[in-house]
Design a protein around this motif. Structure first.
Motif, PDB file in Angstrom:
ATOM      1  N   THR A 125      -7.156  34.177  -0.126  1.00 21.34           N
ATOM      2  CA  THR A 125      -7.276  35.397   0.666  1.00 21.34           C
ATOM      3  C   THR A 125      -7.567  35.098   2.131  1.00 21.34           C
ATOM      4  O   THR A 125      -7.874  36.002   2.906  1.00 21.34           O
ATOM      5  N   VAL A 126      -7.459  33.831   2.518  1.00 21.88           N
ATOM      6  CA  VAL A 126      -7.717  33.394   3.891  1.00 21.88           C
ATOM      7  C   VAL A 126      -6.481  32.669   4.408  1.00 21.88           C
ATOM      8  O   VAL A 126      -5.898  31.839   3.707  1.00 21.88           O
ATOM      9  N   ASP A 127      -6.061  32.975   5.640  1.00 16.74           N
ATOM     10  CA  ASP A 127      -4.951  32.257   6.259  1.00 16.74           C
ATOM     11  C   ASP A 127      -5.355  30.796   6.474  1.00 16.74           C
ATOM     12  O   ASP A 127      -6.495  30.510   6.862  1.00 16.74           O
ATOM     13  N   LEU A 128      -4.429  29.881   6.243  1.00 15.07           N
ATOM     14  CA  LEU A 128      -4.684  28.454   6.416  1.00 15.07           C
ATOM     15  C   LEU A 128      -3.972  27.958   7.665  1.00 15.07           C
ATOM     16  O   LEU A 128      -2.805  28.284   7.888  1.00 15.07           O
ATOM     17  N   THR A 129      -4.656  27.170   8.478  1.00 18.60           N
ATOM     18  CA  THR A 129      -4.095  26.695   9.740  1.00 18.60           C
ATOM     19  C   THR A 129      -4.215  25.182   9.850  1.00 18.60           C
ATOM     20  O   THR A 129      -5.061  24.559   9.200  1.00 18.60           O
ATOM     21  N   GLY A 130      -3.358  24.602  10.701  1.00 19.89           N
ATOM     22  CA  GLY A 130      -3.409  23.169  10.953  1.00 19.89           C
ATOM     23  C   GLY A 130      -3.170  22.327   9.722  1.00 19.89           C
ATOM     24  O   GLY A 130      -3.783  21.270   9.554  1.00 19.89           O
ATOM     25  N   LEU A 131      -2.249  22.751   8.866  1.00 20.22           N
ATOM     26  CA  LEU A 131      -1.997  22.029   7.615  1.00 20.22           C
ATOM     27  C   LEU A 131      -1.200  20.750   7.866  1.00 20.22           C
ATOM     28  O   LEU A 131      -0.214  20.753   8.596  1.00 20.22           O
ATOM     29  N   ARG A 132      -1.639  19.677   7.222  1.00 25.88           N
ATOM     30  CA  ARG A 132      -0.933  18.397   7.252  1.00 25.88           C
ATOM     31  C   ARG A 132      -0.862  17.847   5.834  1.00 25.88           C
ATOM     32  O   ARG A 132      -1.781  18.058   5.038  1.00 25.88           O
ATOM     33  N   ALA A 133       0.209  17.129   5.520  1.00 23.01           N
ATOM     34  CA  ALA A 133       0.374  16.541   4.195  1.00 23.01           C
ATOM     35  C   ALA A 133       0.479  15.026   4.324  1.00 23.01           C
ATOM     36  O   ALA A 133       1.110  14.511   5.255  1.00 23.01           O
ATOM     37  N   LYS A 134      -0.125  14.325   3.368  1.00 24.51           N
ATOM     38  CA  LYS A 134      -0.094  12.858   3.378  1.00 24.51           C
ATOM     39  C   LYS A 134       0.273  12.353   1.987  1.00 24.51           C
ATOM     40  O   LYS A 134      -0.275  12.820   0.980  1.00 24.51           O
ATOM     41  N   LEU A 135       1.199  11.384   1.941  1.00 22.03           N
ATOM     42  CA  LEU A 135       1.640  10.779   0.692  1.00 22.03           C
ATOM     43  C   LEU A 135       1.093   9.367   0.590  1.00 22.03           C
ATOM     44  O   LEU A 135       1.208   8.568   1.525  1.00 22.03           O
ATOM     45  N   THR A 136       0.494   9.034  -0.556  1.00 19.30           N
ATOM     46  CA  THR A 136      -0.035   7.687  -0.785  1.00 19.30           C
ATOM     47  C   THR A 136       0.372   7.216  -2.183  1.00 19.30           C
ATOM     48  O   THR A 136       0.724   8.017  -3.054  1.00 19.30           O
ATOM     49  N   SER A 137       0.322   5.900  -2.378  1.00 18.44           N
ATOM     50  CA  SER A 137       0.575   5.311  -3.691  1.00 18.44           C
ATOM     51  C   SER A 137      -0.184   3.998  -3.787  1.00 18.44           C
ATOM     52  O   SER A 137      -0.259   3.239  -2.823  1.00 18.44           O
ATOM     53  N   GLU A 138      -0.739   3.751  -4.960  1.00 17.90           N
ATOM     54  CA  GLU A 138      -1.460   2.499  -5.199  1.00 17.90           C
ATOM     55  C   GLU A 138      -0.554   1.423  -5.780  1.00 17.90           C
ATOM     56  O   GLU A 138      -0.995   0.304  -6.043  1.00 17.90           O
ATOM     57  N   SER A 139       0.718   1.766  -5.973  1.00 20.21           N
ATOM     58  CA  SER A 139       1.636   0.802  -6.571  1.00 20.21           C
ATOM     59  C   SER A 139       2.030  -0.277  -5.558  1.00 20.21           C
ATOM     60  O   SER A 139       2.346   0.017  -4.406  1.00 20.21           O
ATOM     61  N   LYS A 140       2.042  -1.528  -5.995  1.00 14.55           N
ATOM     62  CA  LYS A 140       2.443  -2.639  -5.125  1.00 14.55           C
ATOM     63  C   LYS A 140       3.952  -2.671  -4.904  1.00 14.55           C
ATOM     64  O   LYS A 140       4.445  -3.420  -4.051  1.00 14.55           O
ATOM     65  N   TYR A 141       4.676  -1.842  -5.676  1.00  9.95           N
ATOM     66  CA  TYR A 141       6.127  -1.839  -5.551  1.00  9.95           C
ATOM     67  C   TYR A 141       6.637  -0.768  -4.580  1.00  9.95           C
ATOM     68  O   TYR A 141       7.836  -0.599  -4.431  1.00  9.95           O
ATOM     69  N   VAL A 142       5.721  -0.040  -3.937  1.00  7.29           N
ATOM     70  CA  VAL A 142       6.120   1.045  -3.033  1.00  7.29           C
ATOM     71  C   VAL A 142       5.732   0.711  -1.602  1.00  7.29           C
ATOM     72  O   VAL A 142       4.604   0.290  -1.331  1.00  7.29           O
ATOM     73  N   ARG A 143       6.674   0.916  -0.697  1.00 11.65           N
ATOM     74  CA  ARG A 143       6.367   0.848   0.733  1.00 11.65           C
ATOM     75  C   ARG A 143       6.709   2.204   1.337  1.00 11.65           C
ATOM     76  O   ARG A 143       7.877   2.629   1.314  1.00 11.65           O
ATOM     77  N   ILE A 144       5.701   2.912   1.834  1.00 11.22           N
ATOM     78  CA  ILE A 144       5.911   4.238   2.400  1.00 11.22           C
ATOM     79  C   ILE A 144       6.210   4.094   3.890  1.00 11.22           C
ATOM     80  O   ILE A 144       5.411   3.527   4.651  1.00 11.22           O
ATOM     81  N   LEU A 145       7.349   4.603   4.296  1.00 14.34           N
ATOM     82  CA  LEU A 145       7.794   4.501   5.693  1.00 14.34           C
ATOM     83  C   LEU A 145       7.306   5.670   6.535  1.00 14.34           C
ATOM     84  O   LEU A 145       7.003   5.511   7.713  1.00 14.34           O
ATOM     85  N   SER A 146       7.271   6.845   5.943  1.00 12.32           N
ATOM     86  CA  SER A 146       6.790   8.043   6.629  1.00 12.32           C
ATOM     87  C   SER A 146       5.820   8.735   5.688  1.00 12.32           C
ATOM     88  O   SER A 146       6.235   9.365   4.708  1.00 12.32           O
ATOM     89  N   ASP A 147       4.511   8.594   5.966  1.00 15.03           N
ATOM     90  CA  ASP A 147       3.502   9.036   5.001  1.00 15.03           C
ATOM     91  C   ASP A 147       2.824  10.344   5.362  1.00 15.03           C
ATOM     92  O   ASP A 147       2.048  10.880   4.561  1.00 15.03           O
ATOM     93  N   GLU A 148       3.070  10.888   6.549  1.00 16.38           N
ATOM     94  CA  GLU A 148       2.381  12.108   6.953  1.00 16.38           C
ATOM     95  C   GLU A 148       3.349  13.063   7.633  1.00 16.38           C
ATOM     96  O   GLU A 148       4.171  12.650   8.459  1.00 16.38           O
ATOM     97  N   ILE A 149       3.250  14.343   7.285  1.00 17.43           N
ATOM     98  CA  ILE A 149       4.084  15.367   7.922  1.00 17.43           C
ATOM     99  C   ILE A 149       3.205  16.564   8.293  1.00 17.43           C
ATOM    100  O   ILE A 149       2.217  16.865   7.617  1.00 17.43           O
TER     101      ILE A 149
END
Length: 233
Positions: A142-166
């Motif tokens: 019931t409250v407007d949300l502002t300044g939202l950011r998303a971050k992707l992470t993984s603990e797997s050694k087989y993943v390399r994240i190139l762009s982790d935040e939007i």
């Protein structure tokens, strides 16, 4: 109606001083014209369907309740009387004004919904390939949300994240959007295109059938967070 001036609605009466019908009650249509009188009670009422709170306090000393819910996505943001514009965020600081108040709970809630891997099956991720990922989300509070950011992470050694935040921006209560929508809507949207998406690569030496754990976290400008865990293969 101004609750501080009138108090809290107790019901409706055939006479101005006695409640005959409760608010929301269904009554039978009479054969003659009727005038019903709104009857107000001095006191403070706190109402919240999410936690099941419905508390009426008649005393001068008002102990403000703190609602509790099993919904882990819900963050309590205060009590609000929309008739007077009064917001209670610090329960210890509230003093009853006039005849009372009618307060409804404010909640910050965000649902992370369809997580989409573009062009590929999430259960058959190709190795040694740049992969784009997006998601849809909804402001269910019931409250407007502002300044939202998303971050992707993984603990797997087989993943390399190139762009982790939007950056997502703002989302009004009751609306839905995706990571790259041009505007929010009242109905669910699909992720379209690679603009403003996460990008990652699965290592070429990842064994076939390897389960890749991911975490997607959305944060607002107040530091509140919502997290969704999911897997790819």
């Amino acid at each position: 109606m101004n609750s501080a001036r009138l108090g809290v609605l107790a019901g409706w009466g055939l006479t101005p001083d006695e409640v005959t019908y409760q608010a929301g009650e269904t009554i039978k249509m009479s054969y003659t014209n009727q005038t019903l009188y709104a009857i107000y009670q001095e006191g403070v009422r706190f109402v919240d369907p999410l936690s099941g709170t419905d508390l009426f306090i008649e005393t001068e000393d008002v102990t403000v309740p703190t609602p509790v819910t099993d919904d882990v996505s819900a963050i309590f943001a205060g009590w609000y009387d929309k008739s007077t514009g009064t917001l209670i965020t610090d329960p210890s600081s509230y003093e009853k004004v006039g005849k009372g108040g009618y307060f409804e709970a404010l909640w910050k809630r965000l649902a992370i919904e369809d997580i989409t891997v573009l062009y590929y099956d999430k259960n058959a991720l190709p190795p040694n390939t740049q992969i784009s990922m997006g998601f849809s989300y909804a402001n269910t509070g019931t409250v407007d949300l502002t300044g939202l950011r998303a971050k992707l992470t993984s603990e797997s050694k087989y993943v390399r994240i190139l762009s982790d935040e939007i950056y997502l921006g703002s989302l009004d209560a009751g609306l839905m959007s995706t990571n790259n929508s041009r505007w929010a809507t009242s109905s669910k949207q699909q992720v379209r295109g690679e603009a403003n998406t996460f990008r990652f690569v699965i290592a070429s030496d990842a064994p076939s059938g390897t389960v890749i754990p991911f975490s997607l976290q959305v944060t607002n400008d107040k530091g509140d967070t919502w997290t969704q865990h999911f897997e790819g293969v």
